[in-house]
Design an enzyme around this catalytic site. Structure first.
Site, mmCIF file in Angstrom:
data_model
loop_
_atom_site.group_PDB
_atom_site.id
_atom_site.type_symbol
_atom_site.label_atom_id
_atom_site.label_comp_id
_atom_site.label_asym_id
_atom_site.label_seq_id
_atom_site.Cartn_x
_atom_site.Cartn_y
_atom_site.Cartn_z
ATOM 1 N N ASP A 12 0.882 -1.159 0.000
ATOM 2 C CA ASP A 12 0.000 0.000 0.000
ATOM 3 C C ASP A 12 0.932 1.225 0.000
ATOM 4 O O ASP A 12 2.122 1.103 0.298
ATOM 5 C CB ASP A 12 -0.885 -0.027 1.251
ATOM 6 C CG ASP A 12 -1.748 1.209 1.374
ATOM 7 O OD1 ASP A 12 -2.365 1.604 0.368
ATOM 8 O OD2 ASP A 12 -1.792 1.804 2.476
ATOM 9 N N ASP A 14 -0.126 5.116 0.764
ATOM 10 C CA ASP A 14 -0.403 6.129 1.788
ATOM 11 C C ASP A 14 -0.346 5.505 3.187
ATOM 12 O O ASP A 14 -1.118 4.597 3.488
ATOM 13 C CB ASP A 14 -1.802 6.728 1.579
ATOM 14 C CG ASP A 14 -1.928 7.427 0.236
ATOM 15 O OD1 ASP A 14 -1.040 8.220 -0.099
ATOM 16 O OD2 ASP A 14 -2.924 7.174 -0.480
HETATM 17 C C1 G6P Z 1 -5.767 5.713 -0.324
HETATM 18 C C2 G6P Z 1 -5.887 6.573 0.910
HETATM 19 C C3 G6P Z 1 -7.278 7.132 1.031
HETATM 20 C C4 G6P Z 1 -7.705 7.807 -0.245
HETATM 21 C C5 G6P Z 1 -7.679 6.797 -1.389
HETATM 22 C C6 G6P Z 1 -8.081 7.395 -2.723
HETATM 23 O O1 G6P Z 1 -6.362 4.498 -0.061
HETATM 24 O O2 G6P Z 1 -5.567 5.805 2.059
HETATM 25 O O3 G6P Z 1 -7.291 8.048 2.103
HETATM 26 O O4 G6P Z 1 -9.010 8.345 -0.119
HETATM 27 O O5 G6P Z 1 -6.363 6.292 -1.486
HETATM 28 O O6 G6P Z 1 -7.115 8.329 -3.114
HETATM 29 P P1 G6P Z 1 -7.244 9.304 -4.355
HETATM 30 O O7 G6P Z 1 -5.868 9.902 -4.463
HETATM 31 O O8 G6P Z 1 -7.578 8.453 -5.557
HETATM 32 O O9 G6P Z 1 -8.295 10.267 -4.043
HETATM 33 MG MG MG Z 2 -2.799 3.217 3.490
#
Ligand code: G6P
Ligand code: MG
Length: 217
Positions: A12, A14
């Site tokens: 993953d 973030d």
């Molecule tokens: C990751 C993060 C989320 C975020 C999602 C979508 O999973 O943990 O917090 O909302 O990605 O990200 P994006 O950049 O596509 O909005």
């Molecule tokens: Mg994450």
């Protein structure tokens, strides 16, 4: 810890490799402030690993009125604009401590590396963090039919590096992510605290504690 033969590691992004969970939070908070909706770090915890639109729905739970689908798309776009402004200024400093070493350790052991992030901004972020050369494949979050906790993104990442999910170690810091990787059939390492990530096969506090050799024969 029983060691197995693994061929790839699915990361993953973030909150695992990048310190970007806070950047998502800042962007959502700015949107919540625009709308006069209460939003804090506890609500943000529920957004981790969750897709953009599903995150917006959670944020809007505290709204005093309902929003049409067209309005929601505009709001999600606005948050994404805020987020992109933030990440365009990021440098490799935004890598979490030990993240680069973790990727290098995978390289040293001959393990393939892939990203299984729900973020459509993952390719931009990887560029900014200057780790593109250490990642063999980035699963396309926009092409996943179902978002985490469904297994789609981890299945896509495993396929992208031509490995059975069973031959993949997966690392995620979110409950939805751990569930997604488990559903895909990976060996799952939760990155964070045991209470939130109780469904993981193993837990490490942060990416600096990841040693692929601990799991691989
Ligand atoms: C990751 C993060 C989320 C975020 C999602 C979508 O999973 O943990 O917090 O909302 O990605 O990200 P994006 O950049 O596509 O909005
Ligand atoms: Mg994450």
């Amino acid at each position: 810890m029983i060691k197995r033969i693994f061929k790839a590691v699915l990361f993953d992004l973030d909150g695992v490799l990048a310190d970007s969970a806070m950047e998502h939070f800042k962007a959502w908070k700015k949107l919540a402030d625009d709308l006069g909706i209460a939003f804090d770090i506890d609500i943000n915890e529920r957004l981790k690993g969750v897709s953009r639109m599903a995150s917006l729905d959670i944020l809007l739970e505290k709204a005093s009125r309902s929003y049409t689908n067209a309005e929601k798309i505009q709001l999600a776009d606005r948050k994404n604009g805020y987020y992109r402004t933030i990440i365009e200024q990021l440098s490799p400093d935004a890598l979490l401590p030990g993240a680069r070493d973790a990727l290098l350790a995978c390289r040293d052991m001959g393990l393939q590396t892939a990203l299984a992030s729900a973020s459509r901004n993952a390719p931009t972020l990887i560029e900014r963090l200057q780790i593109s050369d250490l990642i063999d494949y980035i699963a396309d979050a926009g092409a996943a039919r179902h978002s985490k906790p469904a297994p789609d993104i981890f299945l896509m990442a495993a396929k992208g590096v031509s490995c059975d999910p069973q031959a993949c170690l997966a690392l995620d810091d979110a409950k939805a992510g751990v569930q997604s990787a488990k559903a895909a059939g990976c060996f799952v390492i939760g990155v964070g605290d045991r209470e939130t990530l109780d469904e993981a096969d193993a837990i490490i506090p942060n990416i600096a504690a990841f040693r692929p050799a601990d799991y691989c024969r």
